[in-house]
Design a protein around this motif. Sequence first.
Motif, short mmCIF file in Angstrom:
data_model
loop_
_atom_site.label_atom_id
_atom_site.label_comp_id
_atom_site.label_asym_id
_atom_site.label_seq_id
_atom_site.Cartn_x
_atom_site.Cartn_y
_atom_site.Cartn_z
N SER A 153 0.83 -1.20 0.00
CA SER A 153 0.00 0.00 0.00
C SER A 153 0.87 1.26 0.00
CB SER A 153 -0.90 0.00 1.23
OG SER A 153 -1.81 -1.07 1.17
N PRO A 154 0.37 2.34 -0.60
CA PRO A 154 1.14 3.58 -0.69
C PRO A 154 0.91 4.50 0.50
CG PRO A 154 -0.81 3.70 -2.06
CD PRO A 154 -0.91 2.42 -1.33
N THR A 155 1.98 4.94 1.13
CA THR A 155 1.85 5.92 2.21
C THR A 155 2.41 7.28 1.79
OG1 THR A 155 3.92 5.15 3.21
CG2 THR A 155 1.89 4.16 4.02
N ARG A 156 2.95 7.35 0.58
CA ARG A 156 3.44 8.61 0.00
C ARG A 156 3.05 8.66 -1.47
NH1 ARG A 156 9.31 9.19 2.74
NH2 ARG A 156 8.63 8.32 4.71
N ALA A 157 3.04 9.88 -2.04
CA ALA A 157 2.66 10.05 -3.45
C ALA A 157 3.60 9.27 -4.37
CB ALA A 157 2.64 11.53 -3.81
N GLU A 158 4.89 9.21 -4.03
CA GLU A 158 5.86 8.46 -4.87
C GLU A 158 5.45 7.00 -4.98
OE1 GLU A 158 6.54 10.92 -2.40
OE2 GLU A 158 8.33 9.92 -1.64
N HIS A 159 4.94 6.44 -3.88
CA HIS A 159 4.51 5.04 -3.90
C HIS A 159 3.34 4.84 -4.87
CE1 HIS A 159 5.92 4.81 0.60
NE2 HIS A 159 6.94 4.81 -0.23
N VAL A 160 2.47 5.84 -4.96
CA VAL A 160 1.33 5.75 -5.88
C VAL A 160 1.85 5.71 -7.32
CG1 VAL A 160 -0.75 6.89 -6.75
CG2 VAL A 160 -0.18 7.03 -4.31
#
Length: 345
Positions: A153-160
């Motif tokens: 799961s993404p916890t930062r925009a970069e992860h998205v």
Amino acid sequence: MQTHVLPVDAERPELKVISKAAGILRRGGLVAFPTETVYGLGANALDEAAVQRIFAAKGRPATNPVIVHVADIASARDLVAEWPEQAERLAERFWPGPLTLVLPKIDLVPNMVTAGASTVALRVPAHPVALALLQAAQFPIAAPSANCSTALSPTRAEHVLYGLDGLIDLVLDAGPVPGGLESTVIDLTVKPPRILRPGLVTPAELEAAIGTVLRPRAHAWADSSEPKKSPGMLERHYAPRTPLEGVAGNSVERVRELSTQGLRVGWIAFSDVAKQGATATVVRILPADPGACAKELYAVLHELDAAGLDRIVVALPPATEEWLAVRDRLRRAATCFADGNGFED
Ligand code: AMP
Ligand code: MG
């Protein structure tokens, strides 16, 4: 498709940015936005074609329903056939916040959203950006986590962007999210209510509000004959690409063993003491408090997953109820266990 990224203030989201995002949603587009748990991938929940795009972008099986986010209790009540006393108590106590209520849906909620189920999962998120977006949109927003199906799961925009760049219209970047772990999902259509997915709201907190609640079925995901009431139960989910091992006992030994075999090992532990004698290529120490750990867990897993390692070894936190959600995610991220299944809870 080009994915735009717009910075937004996490505390006081700029009206201009929120209006643009709401406009994209109104026209059937996809917008990733921060919630207090993880980044969500949003679409107009009442627009079946838009919701279909969430499934396509994520590669999500049509059998996995998505959570519907609403601005307030009144908007939640508008989407359900029943609003029991327990729903009222939980909503009053935990909304806006990381608790999702499963209730009987009305026909207005497309079947696509609920994967054909007669129930809908609802939540009022606490993040100012998520709330501003819901208020501007004036419709409910369906939003699972903004990552490819089964991935971290993404916890930062970069992860998205890592998983969804080019597949969605917009990412609202408000920096790291405060919670770090998905919401608790509770089924209020059964008696007593049952936790379907452990999360940031603990069983003890739920019981303080409504009395007895059943715990998630241990190992239900291992039994393929069991209908998957909540796809959080999928065996492999929230997983890095690098094989991850959970170790209940002495993880120092296990790391040494793997390093001796010439493997590049990333090691996640909960105490600095563990660092002594560490032979791992990368060591990350997570806080020994469940809430603080949840906040950092996915970011550390993302980081180690990008580090070109052969194996990630995680020293498992204690098998107590306050660690239920963290252990649940680690269990499903794990590919193997060094010392039998360390997850007996
Ligand atoms: P995520 O993709 O991580 O946001 O996951 C959404 C989760 O919400 C799913 O994994 C389910 O556990 C839960 N969920 C959504 N809708 C329903 C529903 N109608 N009944 C039960 N669980 C649901
Ligand atoms: Mg997810």
